[in-house]
Design a protein around this motif. Structure first.
Motif, PDB file in Angstrom:
ATOM      1  N   UNK A 453     -61.061 -54.436  38.193  1.00 40.86           N
ATOM      2  CA  UNK A 453     -60.994 -53.488  37.075  1.00 40.86           C
ATOM      3  C   UNK A 453     -59.946 -52.403  37.289  1.00 40.86           C
ATOM      4  N   UNK A 454     -59.656 -52.004  38.537  1.00 42.57           N
ATOM      5  CA  UNK A 454     -58.800 -50.843  38.777  1.00 42.57           C
ATOM      6  C   UNK A 454     -57.608 -51.237  39.642  1.00 42.57           C
ATOM      7  N   UNK A 455     -56.450 -50.639  39.316  1.00 43.82           N
ATOM      8  CA  UNK A 455     -55.238 -50.834  40.110  1.00 43.82           C
ATOM      9  C   UNK A 455     -55.249 -49.971  41.365  1.00 43.82           C
ATOM     10  N   UNK A 456     -55.776 -48.780  41.275  1.00 40.90           N
ATOM     11  CA  UNK A 456     -55.814 -47.849  42.400  1.00 40.90           C
ATOM     12  C   UNK A 456     -57.240 -47.346  42.577  1.00 40.90           C
ATOM     13  N   UNK A 457     -57.780 -47.497  43.771  1.00 41.33           N
ATOM     14  CA  UNK A 457     -59.128 -47.047  44.100  1.00 41.33           C
ATOM     15  C   UNK A 457     -58.993 -45.978  45.178  1.00 41.33           C
ATOM     16  N   UNK A 458     -59.488 -44.781  44.895  1.00 39.68           N
ATOM     17  CA  UNK A 458     -59.427 -43.663  45.837  1.00 39.68           C
ATOM     18  C   UNK A 458     -60.819 -43.468  46.426  1.00 39.68           C
ATOM     19  N   UNK A 459     -60.907 -43.486  47.755  1.00 41.92           N
ATOM     20  CA  UNK A 459     -62.180 -43.401  48.458  1.00 41.92           C
ATOM     21  C   UNK A 459     -62.101 -42.277  49.480  1.00 41.92           C
ATOM     22  N   UNK A 460     -63.214 -41.623  49.722  1.00 40.61           N
ATOM     23  CA  UNK A 460     -63.258 -40.551  50.706  1.00 40.61           C
ATOM     24  C   UNK A 460     -63.337 -41.140  52.113  1.00 40.61           C
ATOM     25  N   UNK A 461     -62.610 -40.543  53.023  1.00 40.81           N
ATOM     26  CA  UNK A 461     -62.546 -41.006  54.406  1.00 40.81           C
ATOM     27  C   UNK A 461     -63.680 -40.359  55.199  1.00 40.81           C
ATOM     28  N   UNK A 462     -64.875 -40.925  55.090  1.00 41.31           N
ATOM     29  CA  UNK A 462     -66.054 -40.359  55.728  1.00 41.31           C
ATOM     30  C   UNK A 462     -66.116 -40.745  57.196  1.00 41.31           C
ATOM     31  N   UNK A 463     -66.518 -39.815  58.029  1.00 39.86           N
ATOM     32  CA  UNK A 463     -66.801 -40.080  59.435  1.00 39.86           C
ATOM     33  C   UNK A 463     -68.296 -40.405  59.542  1.00 39.86           C
ATOM     34  N   UNK A 464     -68.633 -41.648  59.247  1.00 44.03           N
ATOM     35  CA  UNK A 464     -70.040 -42.037  59.164  1.00 44.03           C
ATOM     36  C   UNK A 464     -70.739 -41.937  60.515  1.00 44.03           C
ATOM     37  N   UNK A 465     -70.021 -42.195  61.583  1.00 46.30           N
ATOM     38  CA  UNK A 465     -70.641 -42.096  62.901  1.00 46.30           C
ATOM     39  C   UNK A 465     -71.028 -40.659  63.209  1.00 46.30           C
ATOM     40  N   UNK A 466     -70.163 -39.712  62.848  1.00 46.69           N
ATOM     41  CA  UNK A 466     -70.495 -38.306  63.071  1.00 46.69           C
ATOM     42  C   UNK A 466     -71.593 -37.818  62.146  1.00 46.69           C
ATOM     43  N   UNK A 467     -71.638 -38.349  60.913  1.00 44.45           N
ATOM     44  CA  UNK A 467     -72.668 -37.925  59.966  1.00 44.45           C
ATOM     45  C   UNK A 467     -74.056 -38.358  60.395  1.00 44.45           C
ATOM     46  N   UNK A 468     -74.145 -39.504  61.051  1.00 43.69           N
ATOM     47  CA  UNK A 468     -75.459 -40.013  61.471  1.00 43.69           C
ATOM     48  C   UNK A 468     -75.789 -39.692  62.924  1.00 43.69           C
ATOM     49  N   UNK A 469     -75.044 -38.784  63.526  1.00 48.16           N
ATOM     50  CA  UNK A 469     -75.279 -38.428  64.922  1.00 48.16           C
ATOM     51  C   UNK A 469     -76.487 -37.501  65.046  1.00 48.16           C
ATOM     52  N   UNK A 470     -77.148 -37.565  66.173  1.00 48.94           N
ATOM     53  CA  UNK A 470     -78.306 -36.706  66.408  1.00 48.94           C
ATOM     54  C   UNK A 470     -77.890 -35.251  66.505  1.00 48.94           C
TER      55      UNK A 470
END
Length: 612
Positions: A453-470
């Motif tokens: 559907x889209x020519x350009x997809x913009x996504x956030x560069x999440x640090x998922x490992x840091x977000x789920x850290x204790x």
């Protein structure tokens, strides 16, 4: 600022071409090893030429191995084609610069669409793993035809060595899996690790096995009759696994993330697994039986010295599989006998799409898996996953009750569990696998829809490992053995939601699908303050986020869903990066993320620029 669509094709193409040229010339200027291909095919040094850089336009960018090195470096080089005003082409080789190759949106212009490529940042720098796709099918039955395979020598109760044969499908498949794992570990034993005490590189297990395939066939009886395409496959697979892990660790260290452990040996408790090369029809040949069934035939030969009277030397293993689509050309098959699955390793089919001249920003989260900048929510089938989760919890509760009633410790009970415990544990594992299949199926269907559907997809560069850290422990002042509340109990639920949503898989699938599809691009931007910045007036304030779902700007007064507001901010940051008007550096198009883009300074700069 356009959201969702782009009406000015000329401007859009000029922005992307200018961005590519800037990135290329920076790489050329910074690189000390740049060569130009001469008409006779040889390479000559090409120092940075400012006139050439200003008067040329890059029309192609490709990652290649070093053509001047007989043993190419695994890091690769960038092969760039430049075109000047007189349509003359010059080919440059920039060493030490690599990128993911991604097709940019093709703009329908007079004279057709010009293909060009740009550097690309993947959420995970594991291109060698992502590229290898496959077709997985279910094994229904296995038959052994021809001779009974020679499995090796076996000791009798009186100590004599006798040859062992079997036509039992389960025994033969386990023999192949054990032999493949044994050869894999023999090759892995040649690897070395750094010993801090002696300050030298030492073998992983202290005794490296340097025997060749021919030598192990002669000295290890269980290898004698294993098919050659099975025995040879661990050589390349072990080498790929080792260097992929090294590359991944190097990338994660550059991003200041936990690199993880080095690869280890295959263990007996792992899934029973082996790989057989297809090698253009040499073995592991697939034959279609009917619309929904086919079979893979793996052939082998017993040694002449252990040929049974009245039987031929050759044997064949017929693996009947259930298929749902035509099998494409493949290079090898991987058999997981524990899960009764077979994988045809082949290249994925590119998504057939037409240029839509539309762009979208995506916000990933726990409440809504995906929120788009054009006002839509795309969620996982949570009702199905919640039902599976309830079944898992109910069975886990019964397992804990069995352990308590036995009066034994958990570790002691698990060593010799009851038959019912093992049965229920298999059910739990099956429910976990079912949930993973549901999530994977939803991610594939959703990402394919987005790429179409889209020519350009913009996504956030999440640090998922840091977000789920204790959360870090907090010691009481003056009392080292006493800990203060640190919010870990509340964060445990967030960590569970993040893992169940599997947000990293969305970025992985979007990365390789946009790379294979024509005229499609995935772009990652800095996610700092996207949930606190107003998408209408740009005001950034913590109090703008009244709750998880509600966003209320304290400056202009607009009210909207917080996820939709973040998706629009993500799209705006991607557009500003393409146009070169974003001075805070929200997005990056290089393979390695600079530490400043993940630190507090970048977050403060992003907030200040959005509010200005």
């Amino acid at each position: 600022m356009p959201r969702g669509t782009n009406d000015n094709d000329q401007q859009f193409r000029a922005i992307i071409t200018g961005h590519l040229k800037t990135r290329l010339m920076d790489a050329w200027r910074d690189s000390t090893d740049t060569f130009e291909r001469l008409p006779d095919g040889t390479w000559a040094p090409a120092p940075y030429d400012e006139n050439m850089a200003d008067g040329s336009t890059p029309v192609a960018w490709e990652d290649v191995a070093d053509p001047m090195d007989p043993k190419p470096d695994r890091t690769g080089c960038a092969l760039v084609t430049l075109e000047d005003a007189e349509d003359h082409h010059r080919v440059l080789l920039v060493k030490g610069v690599t990128s993911f190759r991604v097709g940019m949106p093709g703009i329908s212009m007079p004279g057709g669409t010009t293909p060009f490529f740009v550097p690309f940042l993947s959420h995970y720098a594991r291109s060698d793993i992502i590229v290898i796709m496959s077709q997985k099918v279910v094994i229904e039955s296995v038959q052994i035809r021809g001779a009974a395979p020679y499995l090796g020598m076996s000791a009798t109760p009186d100590g004599q060595q006798v040859p062992l044969y079997s036509t039992n499908p389960d025994i033969v498949m386990r023999w192949l899996c054990d032999g493949w794992r044994c050869r894999y570990n023999q090759l892995r034993s040649r690897r070395t690790k750094w010993d801090r005490k002696s300050q030298t590189a030492v073998p992983l297990n202290g005794r490296p096995d340097m025997r060749s395939d021919r030598q192990v066939r002669l000295e290890c009886s269980w290898f004698a009759a294993i098919p050659a395409m099975v025995l040879q496959s661990p050589n390349r697979i072990e080498n790929t696994d080792w260097w992929s892990a090294n590359k991944r660790r190097k990338t994660l260290k550059k991003k200041h993330r936990n690199p993880g452990m080095m690869p280890r040996f295959k263990k007996r408790r792992d899934d029973l697994y082996f790989v057989c090369w297809h090698n253009k029809g040499a073995n592991a040949n697939y034959r279609r039986l009917n619309r929904h069934h086919g079979e893979v035939v793996i052939t082998g030969q017993n040694p002449g010295a252990y040929r049974l009277d009245g039987q031929p030397c050759r044997y064949s293993i017929h693996i009947r599989v259930r298929v749902s689509q035509p099998i494409r050309d493949y290079t090898s098959v991987g058999v997981n006998w524990t899960k009764r699955t077979l994988v045809f390793v082949n290249d994925p089919l590119p998504i057939q799409r037409e240029a839509s001249r539309s762009i979208v920003g995506l916000d990933r989260g726990c409440k809504h898996t995906l929120a788009t900048s054009d006002g839509r929510f795309i969620d996982l089938p949570k009702h199905r996953l919640e039902r599976i989760d309830r079944e898992i919890r109910r069975r886990q509760k019964s397992q804990a009750h069995r352990i308590n009633m036995s009066g034994k410790d958990v570790r002691e009970y698990v060593r010799q569990p009851s038959r019912t415990y093992r049965k229920v544990q298999r059910e739990i594992n099956g429910l976990y696998a079912k949930a993973h299949r549901i999530i994977d199926d939803w991610q594939h269907k959703t990402t394919s829809m987005l790429v179409k559907r889209y020519d350009l997809i913009v996504l956030e560069d999440l640090n998922l490992q840091g977000m789920s850290r204790k959360a870090k422990a907090k010691n009481a002042p003056g009392r080292p053995s006493v800990f203060l509340p640190n919010g870990q109990a509340a964060k445990r639920g967030l960590n569970r939601s993040l893992r169940s949503a599997a947000l990293g898989g969305i970025a992985d699938k979007l990365e390789y699908k946009t790379r294979l599809a024509d005229d499609s691009l995935l772009m990652l931007v800095n996610p700092a303050y996207t949930s606190q910045t107003c998408s209408e007036c740009g005001h950034c304030e913590r109090n703008n986020r009244e709750s998880q779902a509600e966003f209320h700007c304290k400056k202009c007064g607009i009210r909207m869903n917080a996820d939709l507001n973040a998706a629009q901010n993500i799209l705006d940051r991607g557009w500003r990066q393409l146009s070169g008007s974003d001075g805070a550096g929200h997005a990056t198009m290089t393979q390695d993320v600079h530490p400043a883009y993940r630190g507090a300074d970048a977050a403060i700069g992003a907030c200040g620029t959005s509010a200005s």
